[in-house]
Design a protein around this motif. Sequence first.
Motif, short mmCIF file in Angstrom:
data_model
loop_
_atom_site.label_atom_id
_atom_site.label_comp_id
_atom_site.label_asym_id
_atom_site.label_seq_id
_atom_site.Cartn_x
_atom_site.Cartn_y
_atom_site.Cartn_z
N ASP A 57 0.99 -1.51 0.32
CA ASP A 57 -0.50 -0.15 0.05
C ASP A 57 0.64 1.12 -0.14
O ASP A 57 -0.11 2.79 0.31
CB ASP A 57 -0.89 -0.10 1.11
CG ASP A 57 -0.77 -0.15 2.75
OD1 ASP A 57 1.25 -0.31 2.42
OD2 ASP A 57 -0.94 0.70 3.43
N HIS A 58 2.38 1.15 -0.36
CA HIS A 58 2.50 2.12 -0.37
C HIS A 58 3.65 2.77 -2.00
O HIS A 58 4.81 3.32 -1.96
CB HIS A 58 4.36 2.25 0.70
CG HIS A 58 3.36 2.97 2.21
ND1 HIS A 58 4.18 4.28 2.41
CD2 HIS A 58 2.62 2.74 2.41
CE1 HIS A 58 3.90 4.11 3.79
NE2 HIS A 58 3.24 3.73 4.05
N TYR A 64 -1.65 4.10 -3.62
CA TYR A 64 -1.08 5.18 -2.52
C TYR A 64 -0.84 6.08 -2.84
O TYR A 64 -0.41 7.02 -4.43
CB TYR A 64 0.69 4.61 -1.94
CG TYR A 64 1.08 5.38 -0.61
CD1 TYR A 64 0.87 5.51 0.40
CD2 TYR A 64 2.43 6.59 -1.19
CE1 TYR A 64 1.37 6.21 1.15
CE2 TYR A 64 3.53 6.62 0.26
CZ TYR A 64 2.39 6.62 1.14
OH TYR A 64 3.57 7.60 1.74
N ARG A 66 1.39 9.17 -3.14
CA ARG A 66 2.69 9.91 -2.89
C ARG A 66 3.30 9.35 -4.29
O ARG A 66 3.01 7.96 -4.64
CB ARG A 66 3.56 9.31 -1.49
CG ARG A 66 3.66 10.48 -0.85
CD ARG A 66 4.68 10.48 0.39
NE ARG A 66 4.92 11.56 0.41
CZ ARG A 66 5.35 11.86 1.71
NH1 ARG A 66 5.97 10.93 2.42
NH2 ARG A 66 5.96 13.18 2.49
N ASP A 244 9.05 6.15 2.95
CA ASP A 244 8.86 6.53 1.22
C ASP A 244 10.17 7.15 0.63
O ASP A 244 10.11 7.02 -0.40
CB ASP A 244 7.56 7.70 1.25
CG ASP A 244 6.22 6.83 1.84
OD1 ASP A 244 6.14 6.09 2.38
OD2 ASP A 244 5.71 7.73 1.63
N GLU A 298 -0.18 -5.13 6.51
CA GLU A 298 0.96 -3.90 6.19
C GLU A 298 2.32 -4.64 6.69
O GLU A 298 3.03 -4.21 5.90
CB GLU A 298 0.81 -2.59 8.46
CG GLU A 298 1.16 -3.49 9.62
CD GLU A 298 0.12 -3.23 10.12
OE1 GLU A 298 -0.17 -3.16 11.44
OE2 GLU A 298 -1.06 -3.21 9.39
#
Length: 470
Positions: A57-58, A64, A66, A244, A298
């Motif tokens: 999920d990043h 995500y 970003r 990140d 996560e």
Amino acid sequence: MSARNARPGRTASPIGRRLARAFVAVLATAACGDSGPVLPSEPSNLVLVTVSSLRADHLGIYGYPRNISPNLDLFGASGAVFLEALTPWPETGRSAAALLTGVDPSRSARGEPARLFEAATLATRLRGHGYRTLAAVSHPALAAELGFGEGFDEFREHWGDGAGATDAVRDFGIRAVGATDDRPVFVWLHFSAPSRPHDPPAEDLDAVRGDAMTPAGPRFRVGPQPTAAVAPGAGYGEMTDGYDASIRSVDRAVGAVLAGLRSGPLRGETLFVVAGLHGESLGEHGPPFETPRPLFRETLEVPLLVGWPGGDGTRLPAETRFGTAVSIGDVGPTALELIGVPLPDTLAVGTVGKSLVPALLGDDPRPHRRLYAQSGRGLFAVYNGRLRMLRIPVPGQDAPLFALFNLARDPNEAENVYEQARSSMEPLKAQLETRRIQTVAWQQENESAGAADPAVSPPLAEALAARGYR
């Protein structure tokens, strides 16, 4: 491939079934009778990229907001994205053992740090089929002296290179995909930058801090988690910025390897696989970067992307989205089938991986299956595609605690519904207990057999200690 198999809150491609049928047609063009797809006369190349502590999920392609993974997002859009890939053990060594062997990490690895002792790995199998086998890793838990170099003609270790490890693995990968040889090649590249301690390049950290998207804190569907903690000495936003930025640095490195592959001699003839080995807690269910990692989304859910860079789109249609839960133990069998290398005739005890090609084709009669996970301190979990049940030992008590989360309604696993559903959950609880007993037996057998394993070298012990290993 249908919309009903997609993850809650995520959108499956509306043309998914048509793409699957197109994939069937592509692979079946040379099929003979009922034997399935005919393997290529000349096996294709394989590049496997793995990353420690990389949460699905990043990445932008998993939703995500970003912009830290443009290269991985573009690659994912050009091939297949598995929306719900899970690790069986959220730790680098044991997860890699499962990926490289397709065998449960309780059966294929032992000790602390984990030693890989299962002889049948992707590298040994491909080398047996005439492949050159090359690897570069940047995490000490994947050191050659722990068994991870077995089967490789060349195995480079960059876990002692500090902040330069990502670039060293990148450069090795660029050279590997730019070389030509009469033999097909298998290249394994492992990046560890998203794992602690974070030391991202200044350009990546500046880009992340300047995007005005620093999160305020972990949030659940029902609001902030009261017990969520922050890293000592740093606020949640600062911690997430570093995480990140580290992902962004790996994305740039993978993008460079992809660019070299698309413009090089192996263009269109190389299966490229990107897999996270495990995720990372950022405070959603307790202290961030906690070890051993808890068994929640996560830490368990990782990206899994598959494609043919520079290809013409006939081997695997673009924008394929697969929503059924899969294991990273499936990577090996799936890759072997896609590159035209025969799968093993017999399966090792504890095999958890299976080829996902039938599922991609829509020909898997049982696309859903129970996936098990475990971690340190006796934590066990089972997931059936909708429910995740956790078994949590309590120090000083004989009876463990159980927790149950309905991810269809509660994707952030904020509400334990075990007591409300207790009577109807006995079958799932029994399945989890059966698997726990089995894996504990495997571990005891392996630990006994490994009593004579040598101690790790002082440099490796120091590197592991720096990353929280005993």
